[in-house]
Design an enzyme around this catalytic site. Structure first.
Site, PDB file in Angstrom:
ATOM      1  N   ASP A  74      -3.894  -7.444   6.029  1.00  0.00           N
ATOM      2  CA  ASP A  74      -4.671  -7.713   4.823  1.00  0.00           C
ATOM      3  C   ASP A  74      -3.852  -8.442   3.769  1.00  0.00           C
ATOM      4  O   ASP A  74      -4.371  -9.258   3.011  1.00  0.00           O
ATOM      5  CB  ASP A  74      -5.205  -6.397   4.248  1.00  0.00           C
ATOM      6  CG  ASP A  74      -6.346  -5.831   5.084  1.00  0.00           C
ATOM      7  OD1 ASP A  74      -6.769  -6.498   6.042  1.00  0.00           O
ATOM      8  OD2 ASP A  74      -6.812  -4.721   4.777  1.00  0.00           O
ATOM      9  N   ASP A 179       0.854   6.974 -14.742  1.00  0.00           N
ATOM     10  CA  ASP A 179       1.785   5.943 -14.273  1.00  0.00           C
ATOM     11  C   ASP A 179       1.149   4.562 -14.323  1.00  0.00           C
ATOM     12  O   ASP A 179       1.832   3.563 -14.116  1.00  0.00           O
ATOM     13  CB  ASP A 179       2.226   6.239 -12.841  1.00  0.00           C
ATOM     14  CG  ASP A 179       3.209   7.397 -12.759  1.00  0.00           C
ATOM     15  OD1 ASP A 179       3.696   7.837 -13.812  1.00  0.00           O
ATOM     16  OD2 ASP A 179       3.484   7.869 -11.638  1.00  0.00           O
ATOM     17  N   THR A 190     -10.831  -0.011  -0.714  1.00  0.00           N
ATOM     18  CA  THR A 190     -10.170   0.594   0.436  1.00  0.00           C
ATOM     19  C   THR A 190      -8.661   0.348   0.414  1.00  0.00           C
ATOM     20  O   THR A 190      -7.983   0.583   1.421  1.00  0.00           O
ATOM     21  CB  THR A 190     -10.754   0.037   1.748  1.00  0.00           C
ATOM     22  OG1 THR A 190     -10.725  -1.395   1.710  1.00  0.00           O
ATOM     23  CG2 THR A 190     -12.185   0.509   1.945  1.00  0.00           C
ATOM     24  N   LEU A 194      -8.031   3.499  -3.236  1.00  0.00           N
ATOM     25  CA  LEU A 194      -8.292   4.585  -2.290  1.00  0.00           C
ATOM     26  C   LEU A 194      -7.101   5.529  -2.211  1.00  0.00           C
ATOM     27  O   LEU A 194      -7.270   6.753  -2.173  1.00  0.00           O
ATOM     28  CB  LEU A 194      -8.599   4.002  -0.908  1.00  0.00           C
ATOM     29  CG  LEU A 194      -8.858   4.997   0.226  1.00  0.00           C
ATOM     30  CD1 LEU A 194     -10.158   5.758  -0.018  1.00  0.00           C
ATOM     31  CD2 LEU A 194      -8.894   4.289   1.569  1.00  0.00           C
TER      32      LEU A 194
END
Length: 294
Positions: A74, A179, A190, A194
């Site tokens: 990806d 943070d 995703t 996620l």
């Protein structure tokens, strides 16, 4: 078809996919253009390397290209998006990486997938993007101010929390003591979001998600909003700087900078084969339904 090919690495997971892809495209008489840096990695390993067109950078991409094929994971597709920009060139990914929510073609089905694409047996999934502006202007962000997955702010050079003061359409929402904060597209739901507890959202949903990173507000939860919302962020902390990431690209920003995030005015076209779908990908990649009762 005039096809651009891009990859970032050439290792044991990608050597066979590259060879199979190029051999099959030559067999189909495709007009093949390989990105220069990737060609330099693979040319000594492939046959008939003189048969391929090569271009030095993707600045030479134009609307005459019919397709961009990404070989990797990806992250490679996210990099390819920065080359395609708003040209409307469809992208498809061959998965030579790991999980692969965007790079969905398995190495075992390259030839069949290419045949389906060349024969028009696919559909286009339009993916929305985010764009960001800063005040005062930051030159590093201005050069490439969009992201397919997410725009995130996070702490830098410190273990202390930062405070992310957040406004939606100029109305104060909250201040996240954390943070950082992730603003995610449906495509990016995703990814980083996620991992931080954000919801999975189907790619065709007109929404964005705000997901705090390790919040110290115990009642802070991911928030889904309409993608027409303008988001403004003011960050403060013990250090003078913080980080802004646009997918995998990172810039250092001063605390007095105001960030404005909104939906971009163009989309990325992802090729989706007819025997694939986002729900099918969820079942395969996240092992949904992996229950002996099913």
């Amino acid at each position: 078809m005039k096809i651009a090919i891009f990859g970032q690495f050439y290792h044991k997971n990608s050597d066979v996919p590259v060879e199979v892809l190029l051999r099959h495209l030559l067999k189909k008489n495709a007009d093949i253009h390989i990105e220069r840096d990737f060609f330099d990695l693979i040319h000594s390993e492939i046959e008939d390397d003189q048969k391929y067109n090569v271009f030095k950078t993707f600045d030479t991409l134009d609307a005459t290209f019919d397709l961009l094929i990404s070989i990797g994971g990806d992250g490679t597709i996210l990099r390819a998006v920065t080359f395609v920009k708003d040209l409307g060139i469809p992208i498809v990914g061959i998965n030579a990486g790991r999980l692969g929510f965007l790079a969905t073609i398995p190495k075992e089905y390259i030839e069949k997938a290419i045949d389906d694409i060349l024969n028009g047996n696919y559909k286009i999934s339009e993916r929305s993007l985010l764009t960001i502006t800063t005040s005062p202007e930051n030159e590093n962000i201005k050069k490439m101010n969009f992201a397919l997955n997410e725009i995130a702010v996070s702490r830098k050079d410190t273990t202390s929390m930062i405070t992310v003061e957040t406004y939606l359409n100029d109305e104060y929402l909250t201040s996240y003591w954390s943070d950082g904060l992730i603003i995610s597209t449906p495509t990016g739901s995703t990814g980083y979001s996620l991992s931080c507890g954000g919801p999975v959202i189907t790619p065709d949903t007109n929404s964005l998600t705000l997901t705090p990173i390790a919040p110290h507000n115990l009642n802070a939860r991911p928030l889904v909003i309409t993608d027409s919302t303008e988001i403004k962020l003011k960050v403060s902390g013990r250090e003078n700087n913080y980080l802004v990431s646009l997918d995998s690209r990172i810039a250092t920003i001063n605390n007095d900078t105001i960030l404005t995030v909104r939906k971009a005015d163009f989309t990325i076209k992802m090729i989706e084969l007819l025997d694939e779908s986002f729900l099918n990908t969820l079942r395969k990649k996240l092992l949904w339904g992996e229950d002996k009762r099913n």
